[in-house]
Motif scaffolding. Structure first.
Motif, mmCIF file in Angstrom:
data_model
loop_
_atom_site.group_PDB
_atom_site.id
_atom_site.type_symbol
_atom_site.label_atom_id
_atom_site.label_comp_id
_atom_site.label_asym_id
_atom_site.label_seq_id
_atom_site.Cartn_x
_atom_site.Cartn_y
_atom_site.Cartn_z
ATOM 1 N N TYR A 1 26.774 17.879 11.645
ATOM 2 C CA TYR A 1 26.511 16.454 11.435
ATOM 3 C C TYR A 1 25.410 15.887 12.318
ATOM 4 O O TYR A 1 25.395 14.711 12.615
ATOM 5 C CB TYR A 1 27.795 15.637 11.587
ATOM 6 N N ASP B 1 25.395 20.482 2.349
ATOM 7 C CA ASP B 1 26.748 21.015 2.363
ATOM 8 C C ASP B 1 27.568 20.126 3.293
ATOM 9 O O ASP B 1 27.105 19.067 3.705
ATOM 10 C CB ASP B 1 26.749 22.483 2.802
ATOM 11 N N ALA B 2 28.759 20.546 3.644
ATOM 12 C CA ALA B 2 29.659 19.699 4.431
ATOM 13 C C ALA B 2 29.082 19.297 5.791
ATOM 14 O O ALA B 2 29.447 18.262 6.332
ATOM 15 C CB ALA B 2 30.999 20.404 4.625
ATOM 16 N N THR B 3 28.188 20.085 6.357
ATOM 17 C CA THR B 3 27.605 19.730 7.657
ATOM 18 C C THR B 3 26.146 19.294 7.557
ATOM 19 O O THR B 3 25.503 19.061 8.574
ATOM 20 C CB THR B 3 27.713 20.906 8.654
ATOM 21 N N GLU C 1 24.846 16.561 5.291
ATOM 22 C CA GLU C 1 24.995 15.523 4.278
ATOM 23 C C GLU C 1 23.739 14.659 4.174
ATOM 24 O O GLU C 1 23.003 14.502 5.144
ATOM 25 C CB GLU C 1 26.188 14.636 4.617
ATOM 26 N N SER D 1 27.072 17.085 -1.370
ATOM 27 C CA SER D 1 27.263 16.381 -0.092
ATOM 28 C C SER D 1 26.262 15.253 0.110
ATOM 29 O O SER D 1 25.734 15.064 1.198
ATOM 30 C CB SER D 1 27.192 17.383 1.060
ATOM 31 N N ARG E 1 32.023 11.378 -1.952
ATOM 32 C CA ARG E 1 31.115 10.556 -1.159
ATOM 33 C C ARG E 1 30.947 9.218 -1.869
ATOM 34 O O ARG E 1 31.318 9.059 -3.018
ATOM 35 C CB ARG E 1 29.727 11.215 -1.011
#
Length: 167
Positions: free
Chosen positions: A50, A97-99, A101, A127, A154
């Motif tokens: 993140y 992806d999830a990390t 975004e 994402s 999201r």
């Protein structure tokens, strides 16, 4: 005016490499890019966990060569006040992806003209959410996709698009 010419890679690459700091908070007035046919005119990448690139603004962005006009992989809160992205297969491509975004980015005005077999004007990955697109999209045939939005879990993306075709 900043003109970035790179026939072998991305035109401009903005990448956060820090593991503890979120980078961004920059402004570009007029940016024109030229990239290789397999790369992005403007590639913005955040670090994992993140650490996105955020709050970068562009007054006028133009891309004249590459596969992608803007390729986002972990960018948040970035704003494009005017874009002119023509003759590329993927003018705007928000991957991730999830990390990594892509959240809350704004494309406030401009012109995009996708070209090529399987071209898509705006591609938004899983994402990516809460992005705003207020653009004019020109196509020259009925096989060009205007939008591919695969967002999951999201905030909704907002699209206010003017559409025109040469056919």
């Amino acid at each position: 005016t900043l003109y970035a010419y790179n026939p072998n890679n991305d035109g401009v690459r903005i990448e956060s490499t820090g593991t503890t700091t979120i980078y961004g908070n920059a402004h570009f007035g007029y940016l024109r890019t030229y990239a290789s046919p397999a790369h992005a005119g403007l590639f913005i990448k955040g670090y994992n966990d993140y650490k996105s690139v955020d709050m970068v603004s562009f007054s006028n962005y133009e891309c004249i060569s590459g596969l992608y006009g803007v390729y986002g992989y972990g960018m948040s809160g970035c704003s494009f006040h005017f874009v002119d992205i023509e003759y590329l297969k993927y003018p705007i491509y928000l991957d991730g992806d999830a990390t990594h975004e892509n959240l809350g980015n704004k494309f406030l005005s401009g012109y995009i003209y996708p070209q090529g077999t399987g071209a898509c004007a705006i591609t938004v990955g899983v994402s990516s959410g809460g992005n705003t697109f207020n653009l004019f999209v020109q196509t020259d045939d009925t096989t060009t996709n205007v939008l591919a939005d695969a967002k999951l879990y999201r905030a909704a993306n907002v699209y206010d698009l003017g559409l025109s075709s040469f056919t």
